[in-house]
Structures are given as structure tokens and as C-alpha cells.
Design a protein around this motif. Structure first.
Motif, PDB file in Angstrom:
ATOM      1  N   LEU A 266      48.630  31.137  44.249  1.00 29.69           N
ATOM      2  CA  LEU A 266      48.709  31.093  45.703  1.00 29.69           C
ATOM      3  C   LEU A 266      47.317  30.955  46.301  1.00 29.69           C
ATOM      4  O   LEU A 266      47.110  30.171  47.236  1.00 29.69           O
ATOM      5  N   LEU A 267      46.354  31.708  45.779  1.00 22.09           N
ATOM      6  CA  LEU A 267      44.991  31.599  46.284  1.00 22.09           C
ATOM      7  C   LEU A 267      44.475  30.175  46.135  1.00 22.09           C
ATOM      8  O   LEU A 267      43.844  29.627  47.040  1.00 22.09           O
ATOM      9  N   SER A 268      44.757  29.563  44.988  1.00 24.08           N
ATOM     10  CA  SER A 268      44.331  28.186  44.760  1.00 24.08           C
ATOM     11  C   SER A 268      44.952  27.248  45.789  1.00 24.08           C
ATOM     12  O   SER A 268      44.283  26.364  46.329  1.00 24.08           O
TER      13      SER A 268
ATOM     14  N   ALA B 250      31.727  25.652  43.760  1.00 18.71           N
ATOM     15  CA  ALA B 250      31.468  26.835  42.929  1.00 18.71           C
ATOM     16  C   ALA B 250      32.179  28.060  43.490  1.00 18.71           C
ATOM     17  O   ALA B 250      32.734  28.880  42.738  1.00 18.71           O
ATOM     18  N   LEU B 251      32.199  28.201  44.808  1.00 23.22           N
ATOM     19  CA  LEU B 251      32.863  29.341  45.444  1.00 23.22           C
ATOM     20  C   LEU B 251      34.364  29.302  45.187  1.00 23.22           C
ATOM     21  O   LEU B 251      34.978  30.323  44.851  1.00 23.22           O
ATOM     22  N   ARG B 252      34.964  28.122  45.326  1.00 25.66           N
ATOM     23  CA  ARG B 252      36.398  27.993  45.080  1.00 25.66           C
ATOM     24  C   ARG B 252      36.730  28.341  43.635  1.00 25.66           C
ATOM     25  O   ARG B 252      37.657  29.116  43.361  1.00 25.66           O
ATOM     26  N   ALA B 253      35.976  27.792  42.710  1.00 26.11           N
ATOM     27  CA  ALA B 253      36.242  28.038  41.294  1.00 26.11           C
ATOM     28  C   ALA B 253      36.097  29.515  40.951  1.00 26.11           C
ATOM     29  O   ALA B 253      36.932  30.092  40.231  1.00 26.11           O
ATOM     30  N   ALA B 254      35.049  30.159  41.470  1.00 18.53           N
ATOM     31  CA  ALA B 254      34.805  31.558  41.154  1.00 18.53           C
ATOM     32  C   ALA B 254      35.898  32.465  41.718  1.00 18.53           C
ATOM     33  O   ALA B 254      36.338  33.406  41.055  1.00 18.53           O
ATOM     34  N   MET B 255      36.348  32.193  42.916  1.00 24.97           N
ATOM     35  CA  MET B 255      37.411  33.009  43.510  1.00 24.97           C
ATOM     36  C   MET B 255      38.692  32.921  42.688  1.00 24.97           C
ATOM     37  O   MET B 255      39.355  33.921  42.402  1.00 24.97           O
ATOM     38  N   ILE B 256      39.048  31.700  42.314  1.00 22.05           N
ATOM     39  CA  ILE B 256      40.303  31.509  41.573  1.00 22.05           C
ATOM     40  C   ILE B 256      40.201  32.113  40.180  1.00 22.05           C
ATOM     41  O   ILE B 256      41.125  32.798  39.702  1.00 22.05           O
ATOM     42  N   GLU B 257      39.080  31.886  39.495  1.00 23.50           N
ATOM     43  CA  GLU B 257      38.906  32.444  38.154  1.00 23.50           C
ATOM     44  C   GLU B 257      38.885  33.963  38.191  1.00 23.50           C
ATOM     45  O   GLU B 257      39.463  34.629  37.328  1.00 23.50           O
ATOM     46  N   ALA B 258      38.212  34.535  39.180  1.00 25.87           N
ATOM     47  CA  ALA B 258      38.161  35.993  39.285  1.00 25.87           C
ATOM     48  C   ALA B 258      39.548  36.560  39.559  1.00 25.87           C
ATOM     49  O   ALA B 258      39.901  37.634  39.063  1.00 25.87           O
ATOM     50  N   ALA B 259      40.352  35.851  40.349  1.00 26.77           N
ATOM     51  CA  ALA B 259      41.710  36.311  40.624  1.00 26.77           C
ATOM     52  C   ALA B 259      42.577  36.289  39.372  1.00 26.77           C
ATOM     53  O   ALA B 259      43.575  37.008  39.285  1.00 26.77           O
ATOM     54  N   ASN B 260      42.210  35.458  38.385  1.00 27.10           N
ATOM     55  CA  ASN B 260      42.957  35.378  37.132  1.00 27.10           C
ATOM     56  C   ASN B 260      42.640  36.519  36.178  1.00 27.10           C
ATOM     57  O   ASN B 260      43.316  36.688  35.161  1.00 27.10           O
ATOM     58  N   GLU B 261      41.593  37.290  36.485  1.00 27.90           N
ATOM     59  CA  GLU B 261      41.226  38.407  35.607  1.00 27.90           C
ATOM     60  C   GLU B 261      42.305  39.482  35.640  1.00 27.90           C
ATOM     61  O   GLU B 261      42.987  39.658  36.662  1.00 27.90           O
ATOM     62  N   PRO B 262      42.483  40.220  34.521  1.00 22.80           N
ATOM     63  CA  PRO B 262      43.541  41.242  34.473  1.00 22.80           C
ATOM     64  C   PRO B 262      43.465  42.260  35.605  1.00 22.80           C
ATOM     65  O   PRO B 262      44.485  42.727  36.100  1.00 22.80           O
ATOM     66  N   GLY B 263      42.249  42.613  36.016  1.00 16.49           N
ATOM     67  CA  GLY B 263      42.112  43.606  37.073  1.00 16.49           C
ATOM     68  C   GLY B 263      42.245  43.045  38.467  1.00 16.49           C
ATOM     69  O   GLY B 263      42.182  43.786  39.443  1.00 16.49           O
TER      70      GLY B 263
END
Length: 588
Positions: A125-127, A157-170
Motif C-alpha cells: 500500500l505504501l508503494s 532514494a527516499l521512495r526506495a528506502a521507505m518501501i524497503e524499511a516497511a518490508n522489515e519484520p518490525g
């Protein structure tokens, strides 16, 4: 812009799933809002931390954050942040940072918590949200401050980092965001602090313009003939007509467009013409949201029609969240919405003889609208899009760069031109609630409105801010024969019970505003909506006494939040105050 998109997002993020159907349930402020507000704290902390506190900095590539201020530079390593977030460890690197920032112990503890507080958001959804036109524009603005090393806009870079961070287990955290940045970034603290200073100034400017508007209204009230309003009935009192609510399913083959219309039909023994009001809902909203207004006006003898605007309604918001659409609204809604109004009036003409005995007065229709619906109503009344004005406002350094309503308006720059004629000559007056209008129409476009207009605004409106939209644009309605500005102090973009979690948290926790009672909007707005419709749509001059600054002052007695009404004759004073604020803003 409406609250409904955020309601959908909130429902999705809290695992209830997106709402569906034509009449989805509405969430209210209490427990759900507070829980959402707590979760949203991390998102807001991330935004404010990046945009103001940490502001733009190069070099993070999961290794370091570099802050620049003039010729000085300060590097903060991500591993130092991780240690600090874990147990409060302050190595030499963190101590250097804290020595410059100088936080209190309470602020330092809050910063530590903020680094690891998770935001429960679905990465998919964030993506989707970040890849809409509106999300892309937000990232572009942020990327002007948080750049890729070398001065390149940091958006990708901001878009990629937000989405990747949201994919983290925490889940998405500030620390996780830093760790996922794929390249070194540079943050210019001088630029960030400058932007923070501008934002702070705009808060004060809003307060001052509200005060100026109130002063103008009180002065105007003294100049009107004295009226004993205590002896007069409230114009928002329901009438004697029984109301029948219908739904029509319409299809416009010329545009391959289907939509429904909620119809509020008065049933009474009276004869003669039936006045007609058409109402346009806001972005990601629906006609049903305004059923109380439809019932009220219909009980007073008006036929009220409220068309759905597919492509910018709640179902479109659901489509974005479900992944079946990539946009919050279709760009062509700038054209289709006014044409929906005209097609609805065409349908009334087709049905007039058979269903209404030819009694509908379709030569003097009242056009009303909220938010994006305010744009719609103005377009039907003759306001024309001014692309040169809009383009100036949409530049990164334009006068409206802090205006959230620009996220909607700037999309019109990609419309194919020339545009069709959106004016409908049957529209004889316009009532606008929190309208989106200033940048897209500009002074030249609004100068084409030559029918009576009432503009409603709220001092707490975060979606179509008073300082950018209504205070700025009301003086441009100088060619309207009678126009009024109704400012409701403490009112937000939607009624208090319908505030989305983000707005509720922002006004109460971030901005620190005290919210008014839940009846604020109905208490102030409905009497003026009804009186305006009676005078300018039904031709009932008995109600003109209510279109009086003194009536707003009367209603404000013994209330914590006031309402103020000013006529177009006082607009130059408001325009002068706005111009003075704009000049000071440019000097920052």
C-alpha cells in the motif's frame, strides 16, 4: 480534499480491510482515532525529523548522515544511531551531534523512542501511495532538501528506502529508513531551517488573517440595520415538506460515463415552482456524506440532487488501495465533474414534465460543493482554469509550496487543451464549503464568476488552508454581484467526528489546537446555507436578513469558537492584509 481516502487507508492498515459498497460504515473519533493517532506519530515524526530537525543531509548509504550548515558539516553514523536507539549509548559521534542540537533530556528520550517506533503500514500500500502523482510530488518536495550526494533530487532514494524499511519484520521505523537508504545523501540544514522558519511564519500568518477577518466582520456588523435575531426562527429549522429520497442511475454515452444521483424530493401541498439545488461532493467522498443537508433543504421545498463523481469518489479510493488503480483520482475529473453537474441538470429537464409537472425551476439553479466539489461548483458558474497562474504556484519556489491543496490542483497542468466549456448557464448562485480554487483559477479565472457566491472556510482546515485558498481567493470574486466569506473559527476540512487519524492527531498533538464541539459546523454553516439558498435560489427575500455579519455575531454569543461573515465590499481590507503577509513571507 476529503477525509475518506485516509479512512480507507486507516481501515486497511488496521487489518479491517478496505470498505466496499455504496454505503460503507464510517469511523468516529474515539478509540480508533486515538490508536491511529499513536501509530501516525511515527510517520509525522519521520516527516518532521527529515524535513526540519534532521533536515537534508548527504551520506547515509546505511553508514552515515551528513548535515551541512553554511561551511560547517556534521556527520552522524547510522551505527551510532542504532546503539543510541537500543540502550541510550552515546558515543563520541552521538555526543558531538547532541552538543550541536542541544536537546533537553525529555527531547533526547523522545528522539530515542522515535527512532524505533514502528509504523504499521502495508509495504504494498505504501508503494502504491508513493507512486501516485500526489505521492511523487511530495517526494519531489522532500527530495529538494534531502538530496543524493552531488545535489541530485533524493526522490528515488527516499521512495526506495521507505518501501524497503516497511518490508522489515518490525515495520517502518526512522532508523530502518536510514539503514535502507541505497546511496549517500546530503542534508542542507540551512535550507531545512529556512523552510521550517517559513512554515512557522505561515502558522502565525493564518492566525493574524483570522483575526483581521473577525475584526472586519465585527465592524461590518455595526453598519447593518439592527435586527432582533432572537425573535426570528433559525433558518436551518426543517420545513414542513415530507422528503422522499431516490437514487437515479445515469449514463452519459457521449463520455462513456455512468454515475448515480441521490435525489431529495419535497412532498408538500404547495403549488408553484420548485427551486433546485445541485451538490458536488469532495475528493474520495460520496453523496451520502451530505444527506443531512439534502434532507434539510428538501424539507424546506427544494429539490436537491447530489451526483456521484466516479474517478474521484470513495470507490476510486478503494480501487487505489485494492491495487486496481494507480491514482487517487483520475486527472480528467477536472473536466468530468462539472459535466456531471450539467448532465444531471439535463436529466432533470428530461424528467421535469413527466415527474414534476413542469414545476422545476431550472433557469436559476443553486450549485453547491465541498472541497473538490467547490472547484466543481465554481467551474459550472463560469470560473475558468488559468494554467499560467497554476504553473507559477506549482513550481518548487511558488507562493503555494506549503499548500496541501496543490497536490490536487497541480495535476491539472497535464490536461489536454483546449478544455471544453464547463460553464452551465442554468447555475444562478454558488455556495462553496472549503473549496479548492485559488491556484487553479487564479484572479483571472474567478473574475469570470458573475453570480452570487458564498465561500465557507475553517481556520483549522489542513487540507484547503484558509491562508492559501479562501483568504487569498475571496477578493478575486469582485465581479460576483453579491459574494460573502463565512469563516468558522476552529472548523476543519470535515466535521470533527469525521476527522481522519492524521488530521486529528496533527491538530491535537502536533499543532496543539483545542478542538471545538462536534456540532460546530452544523451550528454555523447550515443556517447560512439555508438562508443563501432561500434568497438566491428560491427568491425568498425574507431570509436576506440572515445574510448579515450581525447574524454571525449573534450566533457566536456564548460560544468558544466564533463565526464571522464579511461581504465582498470588505474584501479589499482582507486582500491588503494578505498582501502584507505575503510580502513578509517573501522576505524570509
Amino acid at each position: 480534499m476529503s477525509h475518506s481516502l485516509f479512512e480507507y487507508v486507516r481501515a486497511y492498515l488496521t487489518s479491517h480491510g478496505p470498505r466496499s459498497g455504496l454505503n460503507p460504515p464510517r469511523m468516529t473519533v474515539p478509540t480508533t482515532e486515538r490508536r491511529w493517532g499513536q501509530r501516525l506519530h511515527s510517520i509525522l515524526a519521520l516527516g518532521s525529523f527529515l524535513a526540519a530537525a534532521i533536515a537534508p543531509a548527504p551520506a547515509i548509504a546505511a553508514e552515515e548522515i551528513r548535515f551541512f550548515y553554511s561551511v560547517a558539516a556534521l556527520t552522524l553514523r547510522v551505527e551510532s544511531l542504532a546503539a543510541f536507539a537500543a540502550d541510550g549509548t552515546t558515543n563520541a559521534n552521538i555526543r558531538d551531534f547532541l552538543r550541536v542540537v542541544k536537546p533537553t533530556e525529555e527531547e533526547k528520550a523522545k528522539f530515542q523512542r522515535t527512532l524505533v517506533e514502528p509504523v504499521e503500514i502495508d509495504p504494498l500500500l505504501l508503494s502504491r501511495l508513493l507512486n501516485t502523482d500526489e505521492g511523487d510530488r511530495l517526494l519531489t518536495v522532500l527530495g529538494n532538501t534531502i538530496e543524493i550526494q552531488g545535489g541530485i533530487n533524493g526522490k528515488p532514494a527516499l521512495r526506495a528506502a521507505m518501501i524497503e524499511a516497511a518490508n522489515e519484520p518490525g515495520g517502518l521505523t526512522v532508523l530502518g529508513f536510514f539503514e535502507q537508504l541505497p546511496v549517500n545523501m546530503q542534508i542542507n540544514l540551512e535550507k531545512a531551517l529556512w523552510r521550517a522558519k517559513q512554515a512557522e511564519y505561515l502558522v502565525g500568518a493564518t492566525e493574524r488573517l483570522v483575526a483581521v477577518t473577525k475584526a472586519i466582520g465585527l465592524e461590518e456588523a455595526e453598519g447593518y440595520p439592527a435586527v432582533d435575531f432572537a425573535q426570528l426562527p433559525n433558518p436551518a429549522t426543517p420545513g414542513s415538506a415530507t422528503v422522499v429520497r431516490d437514487r437515479w442511475d445515469l449514463e452519459d454515452p457521449s463520455r462513456d460515463r455512468s454515475f448515480y444521483v441521490d435525489v431529495y424530493r419535497p412532498q408538500s401541498q404547495e403549488t408553484g415552482e420548485i427551486p433546485v439545488v445541485v451538490f458536488s461532493h469532495g475528493l474520495t467522498d460520496e453523496p451520502e456524506s451530505f444527506s443531512e443537508l439534502g434532507e434539510l433543504l428538501a424539507s424546506q421545498g427544494f429539490l436537491v440532487v447530489m451526483p456521484q463523481h466516479p474517478g474521484s469518489d470513495e470507490l476510486q479510493a478503494a480501487a487505489l488501495i485494492d491495487g486496481t488503480s494507480r491514482q487517487i483520482f483520475h486527472r480528467n475529473e477536472f473536466i468530468d465533474r462539472p459535466l456531471d453537474i450539467s448532465y444531471t441538470l439535463n436529466e432533470l429537464e428530461r424528467r421535469n414534465e413527466a415527474e414534476f409537472g413542469g414545476r422545476l425551476n431550472l433557469t436559476n439553479v443553486g450549485s453547491m460543493g465541498h472541497s473538490f466539489g467547490g472547484y466543481t461548483a465554481l467551474a459550472t458558474a463560469g470560473a475558468t482554469l488559468d494554467f499560467e497562474h497554476l504553473e507559477r504556484d506549482c513550481t518548487p519556489t511558488g507562493p503555494g509550496r506549503f499548500n496541501t491543496a496543490l497536490l490536487l490542483q497541480c495535476r491539472a497542468l497535464k490536461l489536454e487543451q483546449p478544455l471544453p466549456n464547463l460553464k452551465d448557464d442554468r447555475v444562478g448562485s454558488v455556495f462553496l464549503a472549503n473549496p479548492v480554487n485559488a491556484s487553479i483559477f487564479g484572479p483571472n479565472g474567478l473574475a469570470n464568476v458573475t453570480v452570487p457566491v458564498m465561500v465557507g472556510a475553517g481556520s483549522y482546515d489542513l487540507s484547503t488552508p484558509f491562508v492559501f485558498e479562501q483568504a487569498r481567493s475571496f477578493p478575486w470574486l469582485a465581479n460576483a454581484p453579491e459574494s460573502f466569506l463565512l469563516l468558522i473559527e476552529g472548523d476543519s476540512h470535515v466535521p470533527i467526528p469525521d476527522l481522519d487519524g492524521g488530521s486529528y492527531f496533527a491538530v491535537t498533538s502536533v499543532i496543539g489546537l483545542t478542538l471545538p464541539s462536534e456540532d460546530l459546523r452544523d451550528y454555523y454553516a447550515e443556517p447560512f446555507q439555508a438562508a443563501f439558498a432561500q434568497v438566491f435560489v428560491a427568491g425568498n427575500e425574507e431570509y436576506r436578513a440572515y445574510l448579515n455579519p450581525a447574524y454571525a455575531a449573534y450566533l457566536s454569543q456564548d460560544r468558544d469558537f466564533d463565526a464571522v461573515l464579511i461581504p465582498q465590499a470588505s474584501a479589499p481590507a482582507l486582500q491588503a492584509a494578505f498582501a502584507a503577509e505575503a510580502e513578509e513571507f517573501r522576505k524570509l
